[in-house]
Design an enzyme around this catalytic site. Sequence first.
Site, PDB file in Angstrom:
ATOM      1  N   SER A 407      14.124  -7.953   6.187  1.00  0.00           N
ATOM      2  CA  SER A 407      14.921  -9.177   6.148  1.00  0.00           C
ATOM      3  C   SER A 407      14.075 -10.425   6.345  1.00  0.00           C
ATOM      4  O   SER A 407      14.567 -11.529   6.104  1.00  0.00           O
ATOM      5  CB  SER A 407      16.051  -9.158   7.172  1.00  0.00           C
ATOM      6  N   HIS A 428      16.882  -6.489  -0.426  1.00  0.00           N
ATOM      7  CA  HIS A 428      17.424  -6.865   0.881  1.00  0.00           C
ATOM      8  C   HIS A 428      18.940  -6.707   0.893  1.00  0.00           C
ATOM      9  O   HIS A 428      19.666  -7.532   0.347  1.00  0.00           O
ATOM     10  CB  HIS A 428      17.017  -8.320   1.207  1.00  0.00           C
ATOM     11  N   GLU A 440      19.945  -9.169  -2.146  1.00  0.00           N
ATOM     12  CA  GLU A 440      18.902 -10.126  -2.541  1.00  0.00           C
ATOM     13  C   GLU A 440      17.716  -9.312  -3.043  1.00  0.00           C
ATOM     14  O   GLU A 440      17.192  -8.472  -2.308  1.00  0.00           O
ATOM     15  CB  GLU A 440      18.461 -10.978  -1.336  1.00  0.00           C
ATOM     16  N   ASN A 478      19.391 -15.622   5.045  1.00  0.00           N
ATOM     17  CA  ASN A 478      18.985 -15.648   6.452  1.00  0.00           C
ATOM     18  C   ASN A 478      18.140 -16.869   6.779  1.00  0.00           C
ATOM     19  O   ASN A 478      18.199 -17.389   7.893  1.00  0.00           O
ATOM     20  CB  ASN A 478      18.211 -14.374   6.814  1.00  0.00           C
TER      21      ASN A 478
HETATM   22  P1  NAD Z   1      17.275   0.983  12.664  1.00  0.00           P
HETATM   23  O1  NAD Z   1      16.449   0.903  13.879  1.00  0.00           O
HETATM   24  O2  NAD Z   1      18.727   1.215  12.788  1.00  0.00           O
HETATM   25  O3  NAD Z   1      16.708   2.128  11.725  1.00  0.00           O
HETATM   26  C1  NAD Z   1      15.345   2.335  11.467  1.00  0.00           C
HETATM   27  C2  NAD Z   1      15.163   3.832  11.227  1.00  0.00           C
HETATM   28  O4  NAD Z   1      13.894   4.057  10.635  1.00  0.00           O
HETATM   29  C3  NAD Z   1      15.219   4.673  12.508  1.00  0.00           C
HETATM   30  O5  NAD Z   1      16.222   5.632  12.369  1.00  0.00           O
HETATM   31  C4  NAD Z   1      13.821   5.303  12.571  1.00  0.00           C
HETATM   32  O6  NAD Z   1      13.843   6.610  13.101  1.00  0.00           O
HETATM   33  C5  NAD Z   1      13.404   5.297  11.126  1.00  0.00           C
HETATM   34  N1  NAD Z   1      11.943   5.324  10.953  1.00  0.00           N
HETATM   35  C6  NAD Z   1      11.014   4.631  11.612  1.00  0.00           C
HETATM   36  N2  NAD Z   1       9.779   4.948  11.143  1.00  0.00           N
HETATM   37  C7  NAD Z   1       9.964   5.843  10.149  1.00  0.00           C
HETATM   38  C8  NAD Z   1       9.095   6.550   9.300  1.00  0.00           C
HETATM   39  N3  NAD Z   1       7.784   6.408   9.388  1.00  0.00           N
HETATM   40  N4  NAD Z   1       9.620   7.396   8.407  1.00  0.00           N
HETATM   41  C9  NAD Z   1      10.940   7.584   8.325  1.00  0.00           C
HETATM   42  N5  NAD Z   1      11.811   6.928   9.128  1.00  0.00           N
HETATM   43  C10 NAD Z   1      11.335   6.080  10.027  1.00  0.00           C
HETATM   44  O7  NAD Z   1      16.966  -0.351  11.866  1.00  0.00           O
HETATM   45  P2  NAD Z   1      17.883  -1.069  10.768  1.00  0.00           P
HETATM   46  O8  NAD Z   1      18.776  -2.032  11.423  1.00  0.00           O
HETATM   47  O9  NAD Z   1      18.429  -0.058   9.862  1.00  0.00           O
HETATM   48  O10 NAD Z   1      16.793  -1.944  10.000  1.00  0.00           O
HETATM   49  C11 NAD Z   1      15.906  -1.378   9.056  1.00  0.00           C
HETATM   50  C12 NAD Z   1      15.281  -2.457   8.207  1.00  0.00           C
HETATM   51  O11 NAD Z   1      16.316  -3.147   7.536  1.00  0.00           O
HETATM   52  C13 NAD Z   1      14.494  -3.514   8.954  1.00  0.00           C
HETATM   53  O12 NAD Z   1      13.413  -3.919   8.162  1.00  0.00           O
HETATM   54  C14 NAD Z   1      15.491  -4.637   9.101  1.00  0.00           C
HETATM   55  O13 NAD Z   1      14.891  -5.913   9.241  1.00  0.00           O
HETATM   56  C15 NAD Z   1      16.211  -4.542   7.794  1.00  0.00           C
HETATM   57  N6  NAD Z   1      17.556  -5.115   7.774  1.00  0.00           N
HETATM   58  C16 NAD Z   1      18.387  -4.954   8.808  1.00  0.00           C
HETATM   59  C17 NAD Z   1      19.658  -5.506   8.767  1.00  0.00           C
HETATM   60  C18 NAD Z   1      20.641  -5.313   9.903  1.00  0.00           C
HETATM   61  O14 NAD Z   1      21.622  -6.058   9.954  1.00  0.00           O
HETATM   62  N7  NAD Z   1      20.436  -4.348  10.773  1.00  0.00           N
HETATM   63  C19 NAD Z   1      20.067  -6.206   7.626  1.00  0.00           C
HETATM   64  C20 NAD Z   1      19.193  -6.314   6.552  1.00  0.00           C
HETATM   65  C21 NAD Z   1      17.941  -5.772   6.640  1.00  0.00           C
END
Ligand code: NAD
Length: 692
Positions: A407, A428, A440, A478
């Site tokens: 993000s 995104h 996005e 964002n």
């Molecule tokens: P999260 O912590 O819920 O999930 C991340 C997952 O990735 C975890 O389950 C973890 O075990 C797994 N992981 C970590 N390293 C790994 C690897 N090497 N191989 C496989 N799996 C692995 O996080 P999230 O909220 O889902 O966010 C994930 C991404 O999405 C981030 O980059 C975040 O900025 C982006 N994002 C989040 C949101 C939101 O609202 N939460 C919105 C848009 C984008």
Amino acid sequence: MAQFVEHAFDGDVHILRIANPPANTLRTEVRAGLLDGIAAANKEGARAIVIIGNGRGYSGGAEMTEFGKPRQPPSLPEVFEAMEQSKAIIVAAIHGYALGGGLELALACHARVAAPGAQLGLPEVKRGFVPGAGGTQRLPRLIGLEALKIIVSGDPVSGTTAGKLGIVDAVIDGDLEKGAVTWARAHAGDKFTMAKYRTDKIAGQDMAAFDAAAKALLARSRGQESPKGCVAAVRAAFTMPFDDGLQVERDQFMGLVQGEQSHALRHIFFGEREVARIPGMPADVKPLAVNKLVVIGGGTMGGGIAMSAANHGLAVTIVETSQDALDKGLARCEANWQRTVASGRLSQAEYEKRRALLTGSIDFDGAVATADLVIEAVYENMAVKKEIFARLDKAARPGVILASNTSTLNVDEIASATTRPELVCGMHFFSPANVMRLLEIVRGAKSSWVTIATAMDVGKRIGKLNVVCGNCDGFVGNRMTGKRGPQIEKLLLEGCLPADIDRVMEGYGMAMGPLATGDLAGLDIGAAVRKARGTVAPVADAIVAQGRFGQKTGAGYYKYDEKRTRLPDPLVEQIIVDLAEKMQVRRRKIDDQEIIDRVMLPLVNEGAKILEEGIAYRPIDIDVIFCNGFGWPAFRGGPMFWADRQGLAVVAEKLAKYAAETNDANLKPCQLILDLAAKGGTFAGMTGAAKI
Ligand code: NAD
């Protein structure tokens, strides 16, 4: 001249085929063609006339580009008049879709038949007005109170449902034209009472029940005018003679169609089509075939992205670091689907189909080797992402696109960890990713057109609305909302409470005010970002310091009961009042207009900078982003539309005033706004597009 209505025969049954691709809208030539066809068929002694659509559907309704222009004759009511006078019965044969004026045309026929999967609806409410050609009067006469929901929601029903409700007289599986001709021939001698003359479904309607149903439907459309107009028009169907009801419909239509909300809804309607046009993308670019998606990370976002894929028939594998994390991720998807099954919105069979498309793996290299496209959704940390992209680059087949759901992070830096930066882009998604429509697509400095075209193709296939944008911190949405934070902090210190700001913004039509949204997303996330960047937000920091992270801890800007109902918290008020005193900010009463201005202006200024920098192609791209990813009501048209409505000279003046008064550099009006304001211009009037 192209023929917009084709006239064919099958013995004494005449067939009029609407031929105005792609949507068979009822442009002037179609209306004229129908009028001529009905006259000719009667002259030639036809016993029945079948009106059917060529191509993908029956008719998508009025030609939106004719809106606001003087209507050329014949009008739809003139066509309906001819249908009423027709000796031959007229049968609408509906496949694909009959929407808006298209359905109204069908409702004015003697009878209707439809394919089971056809979609029948009156979506005018979603464009900010009411059906304008008798739909609000004929549909209740055909099906009674059920019509209210269809008209107020604007949601279509299937041919099968239409058959059960009585909108159509027969549901025909197989060759529709043949079936319709056979049906028409068999019923040509029947006596039909056209919808206009039917009274059986409206007589004796309990109007208290009507009002209760209307109230429940209107509760879902806070701040929007067209649903109220629909209720008024449908109410007239039950209480007035047909022609008087038609007049009520007409008055509602005329009043609403000129209004700002309808203008805003059309702005977004056309905008959602416009954003699919990518300036500079060569016409011959073809997306790569993607039959298998691999999502890295099965957390909040990865799970939602995977569900979107499976929901739309695309096979997907989630990769996690441990069996435990994988099981948890898959279980969250299952639980989510099961809730939909329990609510009756998803059949068990469909659930099983979706579930079968979703697999999981902890064998990173093995799973990635099967991918046609990879979307990474692990923690938001550059070092972690670069390490993963280097691994992906080795494990994925050559030519496979690697996308990141980051993000905020720099897509070019992520791409630099691979040997295939031209095949890297941002995808995104917005949370919850299985629900939110916005995607996005971030074009990095080296992303190829094929990469962008493929990301767009996959996005579309999994039900998303793509907006392509450039690479910068926060991309479009964002980045803009990030600039709103300081003004919200200042509003709180100067006199507002969280509930004041949320009340005003929800009254404006936002699904959820900015502070309640913060509580939902988790205040710890913003706090972590501020910490990493060395910035402060005194109120938010003080709240987080109390362990109040939002809904997940039961308290944030609000406190929450066990049903997650938000309640104002005197403790928060105390924190704010104490802070204001400490910072020597005198608290005062702040009126609603000032709240709206100070929440909107930072968005508008940043949006204009995004246009200056070529991060978004056009102002409409920004508005489409807000209406699809940020709970912005489409009937308000988005922040750039709002700015145009204020007038950019007023916007520039207010920006300068608040920049000075609140010492907020984000509000110093940017050059684009100053330039447009100086020449009396608008964002909507900008021509051309930025280069991304
Ligand atoms: P999260 O912590 O819920 O999930 C991340 C997952 O990735 C975890 O389950 C973890 O075990 C797994 N992981 C970590 N390293 C790994 C690897 N090497 N191989 C496989 N799996 C692995 O996080 P999230 O909220 O889902 O966010 C994930 C991404 O999405 C981030 O980059 C975040 O900025 C982006 N994002 C989040 C949101 C939101 O609202 N939460 C919105 C848009 C984008």
